[in-house]
Write a protein that holds these residues in place. Sequence first.
Motif, PDB file in Angstrom:
ATOM      1  N   CYS A 159       0.830  -1.189   0.000  1.00 56.50           N
ATOM      2  CA  CYS A 159       0.000   0.000   0.000  1.00 56.50           C
ATOM      3  C   CYS A 159       0.874   1.252   0.000  1.00 56.50           C
ATOM      4  O   CYS A 159       1.754   1.410   0.841  1.00 56.50           O
ATOM      5  N   CYS A 180       0.286   3.965   3.206  1.00 57.83           N
ATOM      6  CA  CYS A 180       0.905   3.715   4.514  1.00 57.83           C
ATOM      7  C   CYS A 180       2.305   3.140   4.358  1.00 57.83           C
ATOM      8  O   CYS A 180       2.961   2.830   5.347  1.00 57.83           O
ATOM      9  N   CYS A 205      -4.865   1.871   8.355  1.00 57.20           N
ATOM     10  CA  CYS A 205      -4.787   2.627   7.110  1.00 57.20           C
ATOM     11  C   CYS A 205      -6.104   2.502   6.359  1.00 57.20           C
ATOM     12  O   CYS A 205      -6.628   1.400   6.193  1.00 57.20           O
ATOM     13  N   ALA A 208      -6.662   3.048   3.281  1.00 53.64           N
ATOM     14  CA  ALA A 208      -6.525   2.574   1.901  1.00 53.64           C
ATOM     15  C   ALA A 208      -6.482   1.047   1.836  1.00 53.64           C
ATOM     16  O   ALA A 208      -7.074   0.437   0.966  1.00 53.64           O
ATOM     17  N   CYS A 209      -5.787   0.421   2.774  1.00 51.78           N
ATOM     18  CA  CYS A 209      -5.611  -1.037   2.718  1.00 51.78           C
ATOM     19  C   CYS A 209      -6.316  -1.735   3.868  1.00 51.78           C
ATOM     20  O   CYS A 209      -6.183  -2.950   4.027  1.00 51.78           O
TER      21      CYS A 209
HETATM   22 ZN   LIG Z   1      -2.246   1.129   3.694  1.00 59.30          ZN
END
Ligand SMILES: [Zn+2]
Length: 116
Positions: A46, A49, A62, A64-65
């Motif tokens: 990712c 992060c 995080c 995003a992930c």
């Molecule tokens: Zn992440």
Amino acid sequence: MDAKLITCAFCQGTGKDPFGIPSPLSSCQVCGGKGTVKVRELAIACAFCGGSGVHDELRLTCTACSGKGMVTIKEPVEKCPRCQGTGVDISINYLPCSLCGGKGVITTRKREKQPV
Ligand SMILES: [Zn+2]
Ligand SMILES: [Zn+2]
Ligand SMILES: [Zn+2]
């Protein structure tokens, strides 16, 4: 669909919440205490992060992930033009890039056929 087991990035495989939230004995919320998480192929580290699974500013998973440290992508990909591959939103630096979702790459939409 291919899936593989990776070490949970958020707790680094310990199965415990790295910040002791809500208590030091809490199981890691990402892997549920198992220390490993499943990701689907193809997965890359990712960008948002840096693969740590931790949201630095908020000390949370995080966004995003989801704390896994890896994100699933669909090839072919190219570097996200909005965040230049950093995965970070250019205007609000604690949020994932709105174009790539924090992955740092986007799926190329070109239709041209490439020789294998
Ligand atoms: Zn992440
Ligand atoms: Zn974990
Ligand atoms: Zn981006």
